[in-house]
Structure formats: C-alpha cells, structure tokens
Write a protein that holds these residues in place. Structure first.
Motif, PDB file in Angstrom:
ATOM      1  N   ARG A 144      -0.656  42.726  47.823  1.00 30.55           N
ATOM      2  CA  ARG A 144       0.543  42.191  48.489  1.00 30.55           C
ATOM      3  C   ARG A 144       0.168  40.991  49.354  1.00 30.55           C
ATOM      4  O   ARG A 144      -0.902  40.942  49.936  1.00 30.55           O
ATOM      5  CB  ARG A 144       1.192  43.261  49.387  1.00 30.55           C
ATOM      6  N   ARG A 145       1.083  40.051  49.449  1.00 38.58           N
ATOM      7  CA  ARG A 145       0.863  38.833  50.234  1.00 38.58           C
ATOM      8  C   ARG A 145       2.045  38.638  51.172  1.00 38.58           C
ATOM      9  O   ARG A 145       3.201  38.744  50.747  1.00 38.58           O
ATOM     10  CB  ARG A 145       0.727  37.660  49.269  1.00 38.58           C
ATOM     11  N   ASN A 193      -3.130  39.036  53.258  1.00 35.04           N
ATOM     12  CA  ASN A 193      -3.277  39.701  51.963  1.00 35.04           C
ATOM     13  C   ASN A 193      -3.684  41.141  52.222  1.00 35.04           C
ATOM     14  O   ASN A 193      -4.711  41.390  52.859  1.00 35.04           O
ATOM     15  CB  ASN A 193      -4.334  39.013  51.105  1.00 35.04           C
ATOM     16  N   ILE A 213      -1.527  33.486  56.198  1.00 37.14           N
ATOM     17  CA  ILE A 213      -1.212  34.386  55.093  1.00 37.14           C
ATOM     18  C   ILE A 213      -2.015  35.669  55.252  1.00 37.14           C
ATOM     19  O   ILE A 213      -3.225  35.638  55.487  1.00 37.14           O
ATOM     20  CB  ILE A 213      -1.561  33.740  53.732  1.00 37.14           C
ATOM     21  N   THR A 249       3.578  36.135  54.508  1.00 35.50           N
ATOM     22  CA  THR A 249       3.465  34.957  55.361  1.00 35.50           C
ATOM     23  C   THR A 249       3.799  35.398  56.778  1.00 35.50           C
ATOM     24  O   THR A 249       4.843  36.012  57.015  1.00 35.50           O
ATOM     25  CB  THR A 249       4.435  33.848  54.900  1.00 35.50           C
TER      26      THR A 249
END
Length: 171
Positions: free
Chosen positions: A103-104, A99, A97, A106
């Motif tokens: 905002r995140r 960050n 992940i 994958t």
C-alpha cells in the motif's frame, strides 16, 4: 527479532517526544513489543488535551530523533492518529510517501513531521500496518537528496492495541 535494549532504548525517545516547556511529564510504560513500545502520559497536557496514549518505534537506522507513532487523545476524541518525525529536514515542496507492504499513502508534512491527511487515511494506514512486515517513509531532504526511514512492524499491532487499551476508559 527483539528490539535491542527494550524499554530502556525506547524510554529516552518517549521522554524526548513528550517534553513540555523543558520539563518531562510522567509516563507509564504499557509494554515493549519487539521494536515497538506503548506508553501512556496520564497527566493533562498544558493545552488541555488531557491524557494521551501512543505506540512508538524508531527507524531501523536509528541515528536520529526520527520516529513513527500511533496515538490516542481520548478527551479530544482522537484515536489511531499516525505521526512520523522524519530523520532529516524535508525539502519544502517534496512529497512525503508512506509505503506499508504493498500500500502507498501520500502524507501531509511540515519540515520534519508528517501525518495522514485525515482520520480515514489514519485508519487505512493502521490497518495496513497490522498485516505488513515493514514500512518506509520517503521524501527529499533540504539538499534535495532522497531518503527513506524504514520501520519494522513486528510488534506494532500489539503496541497499538496496548496504547488504545491504555486510554480506553479515559473520556
């Protein structure tokens, strides 16, 4: 905050990234901007990929060969591709992940490398990098312990732009 060592500190990282067959290829420094550097590898890659340009940084706790990079391969029509070398080997099924500010994302990952899943995600990540102050890549290592590689983003936008300009006329 100025990156300690400037080009001298980033140069070995850039050389180690672009070593092909044990022999380093020539690189041009396009500048160092805070914690980020921009470089151009003008020589064609052995795979026929042609010249490449990239912005690169080491994690805040740089005790490994981990890095974050945003690269362009104009002859392959690739621009703004995000790539992370993790500071530790990843547990096989662990999610990775990213960050960036609030905002995140994958990421898709191998054992020690991670990328955005597609060009649209690359663009979203780069846009988020331009307005955030830091980013971190989180996953679990081969022993199952969680870890994060954190990057300061001061200078990232300028380095990304310098790398893009460094390859702008190459087609």
């Amino acid at each position: 905050m100025r990156f300690a060592g400037g080009v001298k500190a980033l140069w070995p990282l850039a050389l180690s990234l672009l070593t092909v067959g044990g022999a380093a290829q020539a690189r041009d420094s396009l500048g160092v901007f805070e914690a980020w550097g921009a470089f151009r590898d003008p020589a064609p890659a052995p795979s026929g990929g042609g010249p490449r340009c990239y912005a690169i940084a080491m994690p805040v706790a740089a005790k490994s060969e981990g890095f974050a990079a945003v690269g362009s391969w104009p002859r392959q029509r690739v621009r703004g591709q995000v790539h992370f070398r993790l500071s530790r080997m990843r547990m096989g099924d662990a999610a990775v992940i990213l960050n960036v500010g609030d905002r995140r994302f994958t990421l898709v990952a191998g054992q020690v490398d991670a990328w955005a899943p597609d060009a649209r995600a690359d663009a979203a990540i780069v846009a988020a990098m331009r307005s955030a102050t830091s980013m971190s890549v989180q996953t679990r290592d081969a022993r199952g312990r969680g870890f994060a590689d954190t990057y300061m983003l001061r200078g990232a936008a300028t380095a990304i732009d310098a790398a893009a300009l460094g390859c702008a006329r190459i087609r």
